[in-house]
Design an enzyme around this catalytic site. Structure first.
Site, mmCIF file in Angstrom:
data_model
loop_
_atom_site.group_PDB
_atom_site.id
_atom_site.type_symbol
_atom_site.label_atom_id
_atom_site.label_comp_id
_atom_site.label_asym_id
_atom_site.label_seq_id
_atom_site.Cartn_x
_atom_site.Cartn_y
_atom_site.Cartn_z
ATOM 1 N N ASP A 277 28.599 2.789 54.768
ATOM 2 C CA ASP A 277 27.981 3.324 55.983
ATOM 3 C C ASP A 277 28.856 3.071 57.207
ATOM 4 O O ASP A 277 28.422 3.283 58.335
ATOM 5 C CB ASP A 277 26.607 2.683 56.207
ATOM 6 C CG ASP A 277 25.541 3.299 55.313
ATOM 7 O OD1 ASP A 277 25.889 4.202 54.537
ATOM 8 O OD2 ASP A 277 24.372 2.875 55.377
ATOM 9 N N ASP B 48 34.911 48.043 79.436
ATOM 10 C CA ASP B 48 34.351 49.226 78.783
ATOM 11 C C ASP B 48 33.073 48.846 78.036
ATOM 12 O O ASP B 48 33.077 47.979 77.173
ATOM 13 C CB ASP B 48 35.390 49.784 77.801
ATOM 14 C CG ASP B 48 34.975 51.135 77.241
ATOM 15 O OD1 ASP B 48 33.765 51.424 77.253
ATOM 16 O OD2 ASP B 48 35.849 51.880 76.785
ATOM 17 N N LEU C 297 40.512 47.639 71.339
ATOM 18 C CA LEU C 297 40.622 48.613 70.247
ATOM 19 C C LEU C 297 39.917 49.906 70.649
ATOM 20 O O LEU C 297 38.904 50.291 70.085
ATOM 21 C CB LEU C 297 40.009 48.025 68.972
ATOM 22 C CG LEU C 297 40.779 46.829 68.394
ATOM 23 C CD1 LEU C 297 40.045 46.282 67.186
ATOM 24 C CD2 LEU C 297 42.175 47.258 67.987
#
Length: 532
Positions: A36, A282, A418
């Site tokens: 641990d 855009d 793109l």
């Protein structure tokens, strides 16, 4: 018990570690077995901290269970105090050590150390990491802030004074958020009394009572402590999270109201570029983009509002792994007309992402893996995260500069630039054609198996003997549906980042109606069907 490959939150003692590591002069003694003891890994490798976390373990072994493990814990506490000389200590048990019920708080009290020792009761099998951080911070504040007393009125002419509560170690962009919010408060003319837990000492927690109000940046960590400070000292606290331009403006107005000052100097000169960028880009790349959001409640809710109201995205999924804030997430999801997903099972999240078919996934480190597997653009907006989301650069999520960072984070994965003429120009290019797939997905091809087999055959040497055809294995799956040349040509006009979804929907539509050939008319009918 559930076995899993991934968990969004660790056990609650990890939350306690995050608070202890964020502070100075505080030491955490953890009753824990070998195995641990991974705090160093969390904070030095993932967060890249330049100091080891202030955590001491008892690290008992299997053979120690046959003798007095309580004595081991007392020795560890005494040794930690002698070595580190902290101002205060917190003590508790890990999830494994909780089973042997050694009572770390009582054992530490019996040592009668000359410093405050705050015991932590963190039920590892009912609660998780964020709750553990919240409970630890609450216990520290309650123990060290002093006796409850009414808050005196502010002297005339004194600057308003506030505390900033919530930032911790291993927090998602907490360091940079803190810089941005302090800058906002300074512009408003508000002084910062104490920042806690990050950078605070136990002595600093004794000064929390001096502030006029509290700024809560991360409710998962700080709301319980803020509630206590309100009851004990009459300090109000902020409810608005300053994520996005709208959220930051509301935050500034709320803070100004608590401080009794004019917010105009900040609101008039915010300087964020997000509003203009989101209007000028855009709209093909922003408006209506389908987004799936998953993370802690603070970031999921705040960034969902940014995506929907400031960028014009369509929210198709919203969820959190933190059940403590499920009510708030469900209310936000209802405001967007969807049902919230509250789960800590990453497989449920993956199934929800598949069903929603988003164009962008915003989530944690696990959603990054899921989105990559599904071929969907993704950005990380919430903990848990890996090392790459603790950048060296300044990259807040909150405030006006945080809004600029969020714009870049949310928009860049959507393949900006793109435009249709570029898609047309490179559609048949041998190197850059859309079948290659996005570069960030590691060269994953979006071509059909038939295309790949044909290309492999063309690349093979002419004198290579033909490979025997493998014996076919019959699988129970829907038969492939043929496409007419006209329909294939029309399909290629669809941008490649949504073409896969259009192909799948059309083929499903054709199979359900037992159509042997997909024609141009079938493609349009399928589009109309799913559009409804």
């Amino acid at each position: 018990m559930q076995l899993t490959l991934w968990t969004y939150e660790g056990p609650p003692h990890i939350g306690a570690m995050r608070v202890a590591t964020a502070m100075s002069g505080l030491h955490y003694v953890l009753h824990a077995p070998q195995g641990d003891t991974y705090a160093d890994l969390l904070f030095t490798m993932i967060e890249r901290r330049d100091a080891r976390p202030p955590v001491t373990y008892t690290t008992f072994r299997a053979q120690d269970l046959g003798r007095d493990t309580a004595e081991l814990f007392k020795e560890a506490v005494a040794a930690a105090h002698a070595r580190f000389r902290p101002q205060a200590m917190i003590v508790g048990a890990s999830c494994t050590a909780e089973l042997i019920q050694d009572d770390p708080g009582g054992l530490a009290k019996a040592l009668d150390l000359p410093i405050p020792v705050i015991p932590l009761e963190l039920p590892a099998y009912q609660k998780k990491e964020n709750w553990g951080a919240s409970e630890t911070f609450y216990r520290l504040v309650r123990a060290l802030a002093g006796a409850p007393a009414p808050r005196p009125a502010r002297e005339p002419g004194r600057r308003p004074l506030c505390n900033i509560l919530g930032p911790t170690a291993l927090g998602f962009r907490h360091r940079d958020d803190l810089i941005e919010i302090r800058r906002l408060l300074d512009t408003l003319g508000i002084a910062v009394n104490v920042v806690a837990p990050l950078g605070a000492t136990p002595a600093d927690l004794g000064r929390l009572r001096d502030a006029d109000f509290n700024v809560v940046l991360y409710p998962e960590t700080a709301r319980s402590a803020a509630d206590y400070l309100k009851k004990a000292f009459g300090q109000p606290f902020t409810q608005t999270i300053p994520i996005g331009v709208g959220g930051t403006r509301r935050f500034v107005e709320e803070v100004a109201g608590l401080a009794g000052i004019d917010p105009a100097p900040v609101l008039d000169g915010s300087g964020s570029r997000l509003p203009w960028y989101s209007r000028s880009v855009d709209s093909t790349y922003l408006t209506g983009k389908r987004v799936f959001m998953f993370g802690d409640a603070t970031h999921a809710i705040g960034i969902a509002r940014v995506a929907a109201k400031e960028l014009g995205f369509t929210l198709v999924g919203l969820g959190t792994y933190g059940r403590e804030f499920a009510r708030e997430v469900r209310a936000e999801a209802a405001a967007h007309g969807i049902e919230a997903l509250v789960t800590d099972d990453y497989l449920d999240v993956e199934a929800a992402i598949r069903a929603a078919a988003p164009e962008l996934v915003l989530g944690t480190q696990m959603e990054r893996h899921v989105a990559k597997r599904l071929g969907i653009p993704c950005a990380v907006i919430s903990a848990p995260v890996h090392v790459q989301d603790f950048p060296a650069r300044y990259a807040p999520q909150m405030g006006f500069e945080g809004a600029n960072v969020l714009f870049d984070t949310l928009v860049h994965p959507l393949m900006m630039g793109l435009e249709e003429h570029l898609l047309g120009m490179f559609r048949e290019d041998p190197e850059f054609h859309d079948g290659v797939g996005p570069s960030h997905l590691g060269g994953k091809s979006f071509g059909t198996p038939a295309d790949e087999a044909f290309e492999a055959a063309e690349r093979a040497p002419a004198d290579t003997p033909p490979t025997p055809a493998p014996v076919p294995i019959l699988l129970e799956r829907p038969a492939a549906t043929a496409w007419s040349p006209e329909a294939e040509k029309e399909l290629k006009k669809i941008p490649f980042f949504v073409r896969g979804k259009a192909r799948t929907n059309t083929e499903t539509f054709a199979r359900e109606r037992h159509l042997p050939l997909i024609t141009l008319e079938t493609l349009y009918d399928a589009k109309a069907h799913y559009g409804r």
